[in-house]
Scaffold this motif. Structure first.
Motif, PDB file in Angstrom:
ATOM      1  N   ILE A   1       0.895  -1.076  -0.008  1.00 19.99           N
ATOM      2  CA  ILE A   1      -0.064  -0.258  -0.025  1.00 19.99           C
ATOM      3  C   ILE A   1       0.949   1.138   0.067  1.00 19.99           C
ATOM      4  N   ALA A   2       0.956   1.887  -1.169  1.00 17.27           N
ATOM      5  CA  ALA A   2       1.973   3.102  -1.123  1.00 17.27           C
ATOM      6  C   ALA A   2       1.338   4.346  -1.276  1.00 17.27           C
ATOM      7  N   MET A   3       2.033   5.336  -1.137  1.00 12.45           N
ATOM      8  CA  MET A   3       1.646   6.739  -1.312  1.00 12.45           C
ATOM      9  C   MET A   3       2.656   7.584  -2.144  1.00 12.45           C
ATOM     10  N   ASN A   4       1.931   8.565  -2.818  1.00  9.24           N
ATOM     11  CA  ASN A   4       2.757   9.541  -3.239  1.00  9.24           C
ATOM     12  C   ASN A   4       3.703  10.153  -2.096  1.00  9.24           C
ATOM     13  N   LEU A   5       5.042  10.295  -2.402  1.00 13.84           N
ATOM     14  CA  LEU A   5       5.808  10.617  -0.994  1.00 13.84           C
ATOM     15  C   LEU A   5       5.895  12.087  -1.118  1.00 13.84           C
ATOM     16  N   ASP A   6       5.645  12.947  -1.919  1.00  8.22           N
ATOM     17  CA  ASP A   6       5.186  14.351  -1.900  1.00  8.22           C
ATOM     18  C   ASP A   6       4.046  14.489  -0.990  1.00  8.22           C
ATOM     19  N   THR A   7       3.086  13.855  -1.247  1.00 12.66           N
ATOM     20  CA  THR A   7       1.816  13.753  -0.596  1.00 12.66           C
ATOM     21  C   THR A   7       1.969  13.478   0.909  1.00 12.66           C
ATOM     22  N   TYR A   8       2.572  12.562   1.195  1.00 14.44           N
ATOM     23  CA  TYR A   8       2.818  12.101   2.353  1.00 14.44           C
ATOM     24  C   TYR A   8       3.643  13.071   3.270  1.00 14.44           C
ATOM     25  N   ASN A   9       4.918  13.859   2.690  1.00 17.42           N
ATOM     26  CA  ASN A   9       5.479  14.591   3.527  1.00 17.42           C
ATOM     27  C   ASN A   9       4.907  15.829   3.688  1.00 17.42           C
ATOM     28  N   ALA A  10       3.876  16.492   2.863  1.00 14.25           N
ATOM     29  CA  ALA A  10       3.119  17.301   2.966  1.00 14.25           C
ATOM     30  C   ALA A  10       2.041  17.528   3.836  1.00 14.25           C
ATOM     31  N   MET A  11       1.527  16.208   4.201  1.00 18.15           N
ATOM     32  CA  MET A  11       0.521  16.019   5.381  1.00 18.15           C
ATOM     33  C   MET A  11       0.970  16.767   6.714  1.00 18.15           C
ATOM     34  N   ASP A  12       0.084  17.410   7.289  1.00 16.59           N
ATOM     35  CA  ASP A  12       0.239  17.876   8.896  1.00 16.59           C
ATOM     36  C   ASP A  12       0.582  16.377   9.778  1.00 16.59           C
ATOM     37  N   ASP A  13       1.282  16.803  10.824  1.00 18.69           N
ATOM     38  CA  ASP A  13       1.928  15.870  11.551  1.00 18.69           C
ATOM     39  C   ASP A  13       0.598  15.023  12.153  1.00 18.69           C
ATOM     40  N   ALA A  14      -0.600  15.598  12.558  1.00 26.15           N
ATOM     41  CA  ALA A  14      -1.604  14.575  13.043  1.00 26.15           C
ATOM     42  C   ALA A  14      -2.135  13.740  11.940  1.00 26.15           C
ATOM     43  N   THR A  15      -2.111  14.271  10.650  1.00 20.78           N
ATOM     44  CA  THR A  15      -2.683  13.378   9.809  1.00 20.78           C
ATOM     45  C   THR A  15      -1.916  12.186   9.207  1.00 20.78           C
ATOM     46  N   ARG A  16      -0.455  12.549   9.054  1.00 19.65           N
ATOM     47  CA  ARG A  16       0.686  11.611   8.850  1.00 19.65           C
ATOM     48  C   ARG A  16       0.446  10.539  10.110  1.00 19.65           C
ATOM     49  N   ALA A  17       0.276  10.838  11.119  1.00 23.05           N
ATOM     50  CA  ALA A  17       0.402   9.935  12.296  1.00 23.05           C
ATOM     51  C   ALA A  17      -0.684   8.972  12.405  1.00 23.05           C
ATOM     52  N   VAL A  18      -2.047   9.468  11.547  1.00 26.51           N
ATOM     53  CA  VAL A  18      -3.113   8.480  11.455  1.00 26.51           C
ATOM     54  C   VAL A  18      -2.725   7.509  10.267  1.00 26.51           C
ATOM     55  N   VAL A  19      -2.211   7.877   9.388  1.00 26.08           N
ATOM     56  CA  VAL A  19      -1.671   7.072   8.126  1.00 26.08           C
ATOM     57  C   VAL A  19      -0.772   6.026   8.725  1.00 26.08           C
ATOM     58  N   ASP A  20       0.270   6.535   9.504  1.00 24.13           N
ATOM     59  CA  ASP A  20       1.483   5.652   9.934  1.00 24.13           C
ATOM     60  C   ASP A  20       0.627   4.671  10.991  1.00 24.13           C
ATOM     61  N   LYS A  21      -0.264   5.169  11.704  1.00 24.71           N
ATOM     62  CA  LYS A  21      -0.916   3.990  12.654  1.00 24.71           C
ATOM     63  C   LYS A  21      -1.679   3.197  11.933  1.00 24.71           C
ATOM     64  N   LEU A  22      -2.583   3.396  10.941  1.00 26.31           N
ATOM     65  CA  LEU A  22      -3.397   2.656  10.127  1.00 26.31           C
ATOM     66  C   LEU A  22      -2.575   1.635   9.258  1.00 26.31           C
ATOM     67  N   GLY A  23      -1.453   2.021   8.837  1.00 26.79           N
ATOM     68  CA  GLY A  23      -0.572   1.270   8.235  1.00 26.79           C
ATOM     69  C   GLY A  23      -0.163  -0.088   9.215  1.00 26.79           C
ATOM     70  N   GLN A  24       0.062   0.396  10.368  1.00 22.41           N
ATOM     71  CA  GLN A  24       0.638  -0.537  11.012  1.00 22.41           C
ATOM     72  C   GLN A  24      -0.439  -1.795  11.476  1.00 22.41           C
ATOM     73  N   GLU A  25      -1.650  -1.184  11.711  1.00 21.00           N
ATOM     74  CA  GLU A  25      -2.759  -1.967  12.111  1.00 21.00           C
ATOM     75  C   GLU A  25      -3.278  -2.815  10.757  1.00 21.00           C
ATOM     76  N   TYR A  26      -2.976  -2.358   9.558  1.00 18.17           N
ATOM     77  CA  TYR A  26      -3.582  -3.075   8.489  1.00 18.17           C
ATOM     78  C   TYR A  26      -3.223  -4.409   8.235  1.00 18.17           C
ATOM     79  N   ALA A  27      -1.957  -4.764   8.318  1.00 16.14           N
ATOM     80  CA  ALA A  27      -1.880  -6.255   8.078  1.00 16.14           C
ATOM     81  C   ALA A  27      -2.677  -7.027   9.029  1.00 16.14           C
ATOM     82  N   ASP A  28      -2.855  -6.561  10.021  1.00 18.39           N
ATOM     83  CA  ASP A  28      -3.779  -7.556  11.219  1.00 18.39           C
ATOM     84  C   ASP A  28      -5.082  -7.496  10.440  1.00 18.39           C
ATOM     85  N   ALA A  29      -5.817  -6.346  10.143  1.00 19.55           N
ATOM     86  CA  ALA A  29      -7.104  -6.286   9.741  1.00 19.55           C
ATOM     87  C   ALA A  29      -7.273  -7.010   8.320  1.00 19.55           C
TER      88      ALA A  29
END
Length: 345
Positions: free
Chosen positions: A250-278
């Protein structure tokens, strides 16, 4: 009419400014709200673990950003086909997307590590956690994607594979001369080492090939065997421990990922960590249901001796494929043997 003293007027003015500030902040938040695009080849109505877990990610993203941001999924290759998705993400046509890494071995050789080491002993969830660990520990894995303006935010290994065959296979001797579907790097070498004949046939053509005896077997897991309906024409599932294959990023455009505010990026990171189990939970449900239904479909499950499979791993053809990845990894500065040790029986 209510009158205010000087202090009251100041307080009233302050309250008005606060109210204006709240309204302005709310407007600013709304103005900065984003709808991100997710590109996938998967049909929305597939109802399988990939489709269900993709929707889970999307729903959780909206929920965890309090509805401020959301993701719109462009299902079924409607914006980019399977082989177009990496370039589309790199260029910003979409912000999230599914990359089938074995299709892009030249672009992503490090991230295709598992594909060079079949058979290997790890399950779907174990491979997902290994990929997470390697990305966290070795920057070369992420840099390989960053070279194409991509960022891995989640991992979706395929299920553990066996062989689905049109006749019973109970030992190494039974595999001699069998025509077995192959693809990628490791499978052709493995099939030859097993004494069988590798046949390159597309996934979409394997049903007819099994039905017409062009193929005797194909490596596959229960969920995919059911999804592609191969178990209608091949009635013997051989529990030969090939291990889970990788798989999808599950990939993202790197520029988009870097441009996210800290809170939104943290949500993406946490979902990515939980995704495999889901994803794995949904996959295991499907596998359980498929296996439960196989007796009524006339599918027989046969245990293959693990030691007979492991005995061929030292074959020079298999080792040549593994050495190819090791050479690439070492050239990139990776401690290859440290990684390889986690893919050995």
């Amino acid at each position: 009419m209510k009158r205010f003293g000087k202090g009251g007027m100041i307080a009233s003015a302050a309250m008005a400014m606060v109210a204006l500030g709240v309204a302005t902040t709310s407007f600013a938040n709304n103005a900065s709200a984003e709808t991100y695009k997710w590109l996938t080849f998967k049909p929305q109505g597939a109802g399988d673990a990939q489709a269900i877990s993709t929707q889970w990610f999307v729903d959780e993203f909206k929920k965890r950003t309090n509805g401020e941001h959301e993701i719109e999924v462009f299902w079924g290759g409607s914006v980019a086909k399977t082989r177009e998705i990496p370039d589309a993400l790199s260029a910003g046509v979409g912000e999230f997307g599914d990359i089938v890494t074995p299709y892009f071995a030249d672009k992503f050789p490090l991230n295709n590590a598992v594909g060079f080491f079949i058979p290997q002993p790890n399950s779907t969830i174990e491979i997902a956690h290994l990929m997470e660990k390697w990305h966290a520990k070795y920057p070369q894995f992420s840099q390989e994607l960053a070279n194409y303006n991509l960022k891995a935010v989640g991992f979706r290994p395929l299920e553990s594979y066996g062989l689905l065959c049109t006749s019973p296979i109970r030992s190494l001797a039974d595999l001699k001369g069998k025509r077995i579907r192959t693809y990628g790097f490791a499978y052709p070498a493995l099939v030859e080492a097993l004494g069988a004949t590798p046949v390159s046939i597309a996934t979409s053509e394997a049903y007819e090939a099994l039905e017409t005896s062009i193929l005797d077997c194909t490596p596959i897991g229960p969920a995919l065997a059911y999804g592609w309906k191969y178990d209608e024409v091949a009635k013997y599932y051989i529990e030969i421990p090939l291990g889970a294959s990788f798989g999808h990023l599950i990939a993202m455009n790197l520029d988009t990922y870097n441009a996210m505010d800290d809170a939104t990026r943290a949500v993406v990171d946490k979902l990515g960590q939980e995704y495999a189990d889901a994803y794995n939970d949904e996959l295991e449900k499907t596998i359980k249901d498929v296996r439960a239904g196989w007796p009524t479909k006339g599918v027989e499950v046969i245990q293959f001796p693990k030691e007979e499979l492991v005995s061929v791993i030292k074959d020079e053809r298999i080792q040549a494929v593994r050495q190819e990845w090791i050479a690439r990894a070492e050239a990139a500065g990776l401690p290859a043997q440290e990684i390889v040790s986690e893919l050995e029986f």
